[in-house]
Design an enzyme around this catalytic site. Structure first.
Site, PDB file in Angstrom:
ATOM      1  NE  ARG A 116      19.779 -22.608  -5.126  1.00  0.00           N
ATOM      2  CZ  ARG A 116      20.732 -22.955  -5.989  1.00  0.00           C
ATOM      3  NH1 ARG A 116      21.876 -22.256  -6.060  1.00  0.00           N
ATOM      4  NH2 ARG A 116      20.559 -24.005  -6.765  1.00  0.00           N
ATOM      5  CG  ASP A 141      23.385 -32.351 -10.875  1.00  0.00           C
ATOM      6  OD1 ASP A 141      23.549 -33.362 -11.578  1.00  0.00           O
ATOM      7  OD2 ASP A 141      22.306 -31.735 -10.803  1.00  0.00           O
ATOM      8  CD  GLU A 161      -1.253  -2.291   2.179  1.00  0.00           C
ATOM      9  OE1 GLU A 161      -0.030  -2.533   2.052  1.00  0.00           O
ATOM     10  OE2 GLU A 161      -2.001  -2.947   2.913  1.00  0.00           O
ATOM     11  CG  LEU A 177      23.443 -26.633  -4.226  1.00  0.00           C
ATOM     12  CD1 LEU A 177      23.216 -27.796  -3.283  1.00  0.00           C
ATOM     13  CD2 LEU A 177      22.224 -26.412  -5.108  1.00  0.00           C
TER      14      LEU A 177
END
Lengths: 335, 335
Positions: free
Chosen positions: B205, B221, B54, B225
């Site tokens: 994240r 992989d 707002e 991260l």
């Protein structure tokens, strides 16, 4: 969120996308009308022979300004034109029109939109894209001669994507490949799409010149391939197959008033200007991979362990996405 | 397209979705301001501690009405509140405010929005959803006492979806499973997402309390991260694995200032109120299937023949979709 010319043009584009393909052989076009910042109307052309986007938008804006509905069918182009010729010009003083395509200057199946717009003391007409059809331009000139400010180029790229099928289907077949899949790309396991998506694909089938389906899918799914969910006449059908020995009790052979042809060569069909809707799985995708223009995914809200998917190596470009009932409609370009 | 209360509320909802999850621990909230049909502003709360929706919208509307930017940082809640206390009340006479959640009545990290709104002679405040937090309500009463018409329930269902994570993460962990996939549901083959999608997931994240990743994905992989694409501090990490023998040269072990824990039991983590972002493949999806609240798909624009997908049987409900650079962001509920 910026509230500027792009904002209003994007509303017009979004509305036009709802009728992508369905306006064939006409282009999908949207129009928004704004008076001193007040959004009066956002409308689109829905079907060839019906009112153009500008005409629908002017009628809606009139109704918004006077606060009640007009006694005229918004789809009836001639009736709405006639009606709009009689309303006070001053009502639209100061209005800005946002159109995704230059308003038509010629009187075709419906009267000229540019001449209708030029009747009113509009402030500005913002046009995303000039009319690409040779001999069809001049809409902007009509407006400018009437003293209306005309501006080109707002959201040009987005409007080009919207208009791409129209550009293609005038030259050669526009090939739209339709797939219904789960959110993890599985295409097996019976009906995937919800009722809104089914109705949409049936409306697309009815709009297209012809449907093409792979012989393998016909044998495996035993489909009907009509337009019962949209209550339209069934499309003519080409089955792409080397063999002709189909079980003639498959429902698609029993749909009245449509032709079914079995071909092992689609070249003639693909060269002819028009709109082809292709349905099938991996085999059909691979067979037509070099000739598919756009992919339309109906993505259903579930993850499925069903093994049937499709292995294809193909770059896409997302053009437009919208929810359709419980499903997602994802339009993309093969590229 | 109908231009009514729903239209304006949907704009507020759409803007709020852009910051879904990123406002943690606050709810995602959007606000649109309209004066006599003129859309003045559509803004959202972006980050906890920053201005509420707002407040941002009032500032934007002020700027739209006076035609220039104010010399105040829109993110700085106290500064914007102070500024808005000084502007002429008459400026906002007749304005309708559309808010996806009842304006806050209490002075928390930022001053009360309801009291700020009540300062102005607004015409109407349309609220999709009452404040669900015990002791936090009363915003609507503050407005009504100031003589402003208050209306509840426009787009209630859509607002409930938007607010759902907030409702959950106050009670127990809100579990958001994130997957990057191709348009045909393949999750292998290296980086799939474009830069905008990568930046978005890194911001998520950074907003979450903790990231959970499957041991198999870590081994396969060798990920980092962290949040380098959004330049945020790296999230604390839990690796879900029965074995502890990870190769410690995997980059994720080398990120400064974050904890990495290896657990074979996530129950404690899942019961604690908070926001958990889970990344992984089929194994992780299956392991947490009963506890995943929402799925976030980053769908990249290509079809891929890569064999890696995920076999899960799970109904979804699509909640919101938007383009993010070249990718699609698809939020859905497990249900």
């Amino acid at each position: 969120m910026r509230i500027d010319d792009r904002f209003f043009m994007e509303l017009a584009l979004r509305e036009a996308w709802r009728y992508q393909g369905l306006t064939y052989p006409n282009p999908a076009v949207g129009c928004a009308l704004v008076k001193e910042g007040r959004l009066l109307a956002v409308e689109a052309h829905r079907k060839a022979g019906e009112s153009h986007a500008e005409v629908r938008a002017l009628l809606k804006a009139y109704e918004a300004l006077i606060g009640r509905e007009a006694a005229v069918d918004p789809a009836d182009a001639d009736a709405v034109h006639d009606f709009l010729e009689t309303i006070p010009e001053e009502l639209f003083r100061g209005v800005t029109a946002y159109v995704t395509l230059e308003p038509c200057a010629h009187h075709g199946r419906t009267p000229s939109c540019a001449r209708l717009l030029a009747r009113f003391p509009l402030h500005r007409v913002v046009i995303a894209l000039a009319d690409p059809v040779a001999g069809h331009g001049g809409g902007a000139d009509t407006l400018a001669l009437a003293g209306i400010e005309v501006e080109f180029g707002c959201c040009r790229e987005e409007a080009q994507a919207l208009l791409e099928p129209f550009g293609i289907w005038q030259q050669r077949a526009f090939v739209l490949f339709k797939l219904a899949q789960t959110a993890n790309g599985r295409i097996g396991g019976g009906y995937l799409s919800g009722p809104d998506a089914l109705r949409h694909v049936h409306r697309l089938r009815a709009a297209a010149d012809e449907m093409i389906i792979g012989g393998g899918t016909v044998r495996a799914d035993r489909p009907t391939l009509d337009c019962r969910f949209s209550r339209d006449p069934a499309p003519n059908l080409t089955i792409y197959s080397r063999k002709e020995d189909f079980d003639r009790t498959i429902p698609l052979f029993d749909v009245p008033d449509r032709s079914v042809e079995i071909r092992d060569d689609l070249r003639a069909l693909l060269e002819r200007p028009g709109f082809l809707l292709v349905e099938g799985g991996e085999g059909m995708l691979r067979a037509l991979q070099e000739r598919i223009d756009w992919l339309l995914l109906y993505q259903t809200p579930k993850l499925s362990p069903h093994p049937l998917s499709y292995n294809v190596d193909q770059k896409l470009e997302y053009l437009h996405t919208e929810p359709l009932g419980r499903d997602l409609l994802i339009w993309s370009r093969f590229g």
